[in-house]
Scaffold this active site. Sequence first.
Site, PDB file in Angstrom:
ATOM      1  N   PHE A 235      10.156  -0.763  13.306  1.00  0.00           N
ATOM      2  CA  PHE A 235       9.186  -0.446  13.709  1.00  0.00           C
ATOM      3  C   PHE A 235       9.004   0.602  12.832  1.00  0.00           C
ATOM      4  CE2 PHE A 235       4.759   3.176  13.893  1.00  0.00           C
ATOM      5  CZ  PHE A 235       4.067   2.894  13.663  1.00  0.00           C
TER       6      PHE A 235
ATOM      7  N   VAL B  96       1.291   4.389   6.278  1.00  0.00           N
ATOM      8  CA  VAL B  96      -0.653   5.101   6.703  1.00  0.00           C
ATOM      9  C   VAL B  96      -0.706   6.532   7.037  1.00  0.00           C
ATOM     10  CG1 VAL B  96      -2.254   4.575   8.271  1.00  0.00           C
ATOM     11  CG2 VAL B  96      -0.348   2.789   7.888  1.00  0.00           C
ATOM     12  N   ILE B  97      -0.819   7.085   5.687  1.00  0.00           N
ATOM     13  CA  ILE B  97      -1.627   7.924   5.472  1.00  0.00           C
ATOM     14  C   ILE B  97      -2.928   8.374   5.655  1.00  0.00           C
ATOM     15  CG2 ILE B  97      -1.526  10.602   3.550  1.00  0.00           C
ATOM     16  CD1 ILE B  97       0.441   8.672   1.843  1.00  0.00           C
TER      17      ILE B  97
ATOM     18  N   THR C 278      -7.424   7.922   5.373  1.00  0.00           N
ATOM     19  CA  THR C 278      -8.207   7.175   6.077  1.00  0.00           C
ATOM     20  C   THR C 278      -8.310   7.323   6.890  1.00  0.00           C
ATOM     21  OG1 THR C 278      -7.869   4.526   5.878  1.00  0.00           O
ATOM     22  CG2 THR C 278      -5.739   5.817   6.122  1.00  0.00           C
TER      23      THR C 278
ATOM     24  N   ARG D 204       9.995  12.275   3.559  1.00  0.00           N
ATOM     25  CA  ARG D 204      10.962  10.827   4.438  1.00  0.00           C
ATOM     26  C   ARG D 204      11.292  10.067   3.891  1.00  0.00           C
ATOM     27  NH1 ARG D 204       7.951  15.043   6.638  1.00  0.00           N
ATOM     28  NH2 ARG D 204       8.672  15.345   8.916  1.00  0.00           N
TER      29      ARG D 204
ATOM     30  N   PHE E  81      -1.453  -3.359   7.525  1.00  0.00           N
ATOM     31  CA  PHE E  81      -1.830  -4.224   9.094  1.00  0.00           C
ATOM     32  C   PHE E  81      -1.407  -6.183   8.641  1.00  0.00           C
ATOM     33  CE2 PHE E  81      -5.316  -7.107  10.407  1.00  0.00           C
ATOM     34  CZ  PHE E  81      -5.509  -6.570  11.715  1.00  0.00           C
TER      35      PHE E  81
ATOM     36  N   HIS F 261      -9.680   4.197   8.816  1.00  0.00           N
ATOM     37  CA  HIS F 261      -9.261   3.434   9.404  1.00  0.00           C
ATOM     38  C   HIS F 261      -7.312   3.940   9.827  1.00  0.00           C
ATOM     39  CE1 HIS F 261     -11.694   1.039   6.733  1.00  0.00           C
ATOM     40  NE2 HIS F 261     -11.340   0.162   6.861  1.00  0.00           N
TER      41      HIS F 261
ATOM     42  N   TRP G  13       0.910  -0.937   0.059  1.00  0.00           N
ATOM     43  CA  TRP G  13      -0.075   0.090  -0.028  1.00  0.00           C
ATOM     44  C   TRP G  13       0.938   1.247   0.532  1.00  0.00           C
ATOM     45  CZ3 TRP G  13      -5.630  -0.457   0.581  1.00  0.00           C
ATOM     46  CH2 TRP G  13      -5.988  -0.038   0.792  1.00  0.00           C
TER      47      TRP G  13
HETATM   48  N1  RBF Z   1      -2.427   0.434   4.368  1.00  0.00           N
HETATM   49  C1  RBF Z   1      -1.615   0.649   4.631  1.00  0.00           C
HETATM   50  O1  RBF Z   1      -0.853   0.533   4.808  1.00  0.00           O
HETATM   51  N2  RBF Z   1      -1.500   1.937   4.521  1.00  0.00           N
HETATM   52  C2  RBF Z   1      -2.822   2.552   4.495  1.00  0.00           C
HETATM   53  O2  RBF Z   1      -3.009   4.071   4.720  1.00  0.00           O
HETATM   54  C3  RBF Z   1      -4.257   2.158   3.902  1.00  0.00           C
HETATM   55  N3  RBF Z   1      -4.911   2.218   3.779  1.00  0.00           N
HETATM   56  C4  RBF Z   1      -5.724   1.571   4.043  1.00  0.00           C
HETATM   57  C5  RBF Z   1      -7.651   2.441   3.710  1.00  0.00           C
HETATM   58  C6  RBF Z   1      -8.750   1.649   4.100  1.00  0.00           C
HETATM   59  C7  RBF Z   1      -9.736   2.629   3.838  1.00  0.00           C
HETATM   60  C8  RBF Z   1      -8.186   0.507   3.496  1.00  0.00           C
HETATM   61  C9  RBF Z   1      -9.701  -0.796   4.250  1.00  0.00           C
HETATM   62  C10 RBF Z   1      -7.415  -0.414   3.579  1.00  0.00           C
HETATM   63  C11 RBF Z   1      -5.978  -0.056   3.770  1.00  0.00           C
HETATM   64  N4  RBF Z   1      -5.390  -0.185   4.172  1.00  0.00           N
HETATM   65  C12 RBF Z   1      -4.037   0.321   4.081  1.00  0.00           C
HETATM   66  C13 RBF Z   1      -4.756  -1.604   4.291  1.00  0.00           C
HETATM   67  C14 RBF Z   1      -4.617  -2.490   4.842  1.00  0.00           C
HETATM   68  O3  RBF Z   1      -3.159  -2.181   5.875  1.00  0.00           O
HETATM   69  C15 RBF Z   1      -4.747  -3.966   4.771  1.00  0.00           C
HETATM   70  O4  RBF Z   1      -3.621  -4.009   4.036  1.00  0.00           O
HETATM   71  C16 RBF Z   1      -6.031  -4.183   4.516  1.00  0.00           C
HETATM   72  O5  RBF Z   1      -7.400  -3.216   5.759  1.00  0.00           O
HETATM   73  C17 RBF Z   1      -6.308  -5.686   4.307  1.00  0.00           C
HETATM   74  O6  RBF Z   1      -8.045  -5.788   3.828  1.00  0.00           O
END
Ligand code: RBF
Length: 171
Positions: A122, A90-91, A95, A136, A66, A97, A31
């Site tokens: 980490f 993760v921004i 999200t 970064r 995740f 999330h 991602w």
């Molecule tokens: N994974 C990341 O590594 N960075 C993110 O910014 C990120 N944003 C996400 C936003 C949404 C709405 C969803 C559903 C997932 C996101 N994920 C992100 C993926 C997450 O880590 C994981 O791979 C998924 O949720 C598995 O289905």
Amino acid sequence: MSSELKNLSTFEGTEIPNAAEWKFGIVTAEWNHDITSALHKGALDTLLKHGAKQENIISKWVPGSFELTLGAQYMAEMGSVDAIICIGVVIQGDTKHFDFICDAVAKGITNLNMKYNKPVIFGVLTPNTHEQAVDRAGGKHGNKGDEAAVTAIKMLGMKESFKKEKKKVGY
Ligand code: RBF
């Protein structure tokens, strides 16, 4: 962000040990791939710069941040590595999330450090914007991958120092 005050590719404090004897695993999230691939390259180049051998570095990719925890657990159990570097981005602005993912990964990685008694690093950026992430990932604030690699090496150096002290005092 506090890392604006620190360049992530310049290091102070204790000397960085030579990494020639250690085996490393790098687990990277796909991602935000444009950024995580730059962080992965930073970590890899930094390990090599400090003496790690190419054949002693295993890289694996997971879909998102995740999945870093389970990816790192697989690496610990099947990669027979001394240290693991987890890389993700993760921004916050992108999200809802954000909190769930960041909390889960931070706790998951902390638990793996304790479970395996090995450095599991980490190397996850949690910026507000894509631009802050780029800054970064080899941009104006250095590369978080470099910092994560140096952290892994320094923690292995610390572990090694206890072994040496143990031999010296003979217990
Ligand atoms: N994974 C990341 O590594 N960075 C993110 O910014 C990120 N944003 C996400 C936003 C949404 C709405 C969803 C559903 C997932 C996101 N994920 C992100 C993926 C997450 O880590 C994981 O791979 C998924 O949720 C598995 O289905």
